[in-house]
Design a protein around this motif. Sequence first.
Motif, short mmCIF file in Angstrom:
data_model
loop_
_atom_site.label_atom_id
_atom_site.label_comp_id
_atom_site.label_asym_id
_atom_site.label_seq_id
_atom_site.Cartn_x
_atom_site.Cartn_y
_atom_site.Cartn_z
N PRO A 137 0.84 -1.21 0.00
CA PRO A 137 0.00 0.00 0.00
C PRO A 137 0.87 1.25 0.00
O PRO A 137 2.02 1.22 0.43
CB PRO A 137 -0.78 -0.13 1.31
CG PRO A 137 0.12 -0.91 2.19
CD PRO A 137 0.81 -1.90 1.28
N LYS A 138 0.31 2.33 -0.49
CA LYS A 138 1.04 3.59 -0.60
C LYS A 138 0.76 4.55 0.55
O LYS A 138 1.30 5.66 0.58
CB LYS A 138 0.71 4.27 -1.93
CG LYS A 138 1.03 3.41 -3.14
CD LYS A 138 2.51 3.16 -3.26
CE LYS A 138 2.82 2.30 -4.46
NZ LYS A 138 3.90 1.37 -4.21
N GLY A 164 10.89 2.92 -2.04
CA GLY A 164 11.88 2.04 -1.42
C GLY A 164 11.63 1.74 0.05
O GLY A 164 12.41 1.06 0.70
N GLU A 165 10.55 2.26 0.58
CA GLU A 165 10.22 2.11 1.99
C GLU A 165 9.10 1.09 2.16
O GLU A 165 8.14 1.08 1.40
CB GLU A 165 9.78 3.49 2.52
CG GLU A 165 9.54 3.60 3.97
CD GLU A 165 9.17 5.02 4.39
OE1 GLU A 165 9.75 5.53 5.34
OE2 GLU A 165 8.28 5.64 3.74
N ALA A 166 9.18 0.24 3.17
CA ALA A 166 8.08 -0.68 3.49
C ALA A 166 7.02 0.10 4.27
O ALA A 166 7.32 1.11 4.92
CB ALA A 166 8.60 -1.83 4.33
#
Length: 156
Positions: free
Chosen positions: A25-26, A58-60
């Motif tokens: 998800p964003k 690039g981030e979870a």
Amino acid sequence: MNVFKDYYNNTVQLSFLDHPFSKNPKHVWVICRYKDKWLLTDHKERGMEFPGGKVESGEAAEQAAVREVMEETGATVNKLHYIGQYKVDGRHETVIKNVYYAEVQELTLQSTYYETKGPVLLKKIPENVKNKSNFSFIMKDAVLESCMLRIKKLYV
């Protein structure tokens, strides 16, 4: 799965299953507790709400949740629990957001809280939050109500 309308009359689907709408998800939303109080932030335009925001490249999602809590409140997350995911079919876009429950370890004064005025601690969330103009629209639909019930059942 819960289906309902949000503050702007968009259709919202909320699920407590493991990432039913997107594995990546964003957006994130983090319901926080610190020393037996709910930790919110005061958004400069929207009003009081739990911290959250966009997942950066690039981030979870979990990393974004911890970062957003720190940026908007100065809080260090001790434990982060996935609660669920919701999808909003808006007029211009579809938004998919993970909801987390964060147990906060400490609160540190910061020089900036980005787009917010910083932390707000509340003993309880008002029952009539839908009618309170100082609360964000994000706090005014069944996502908050359903997630709070789940958090209270599992963690508080």
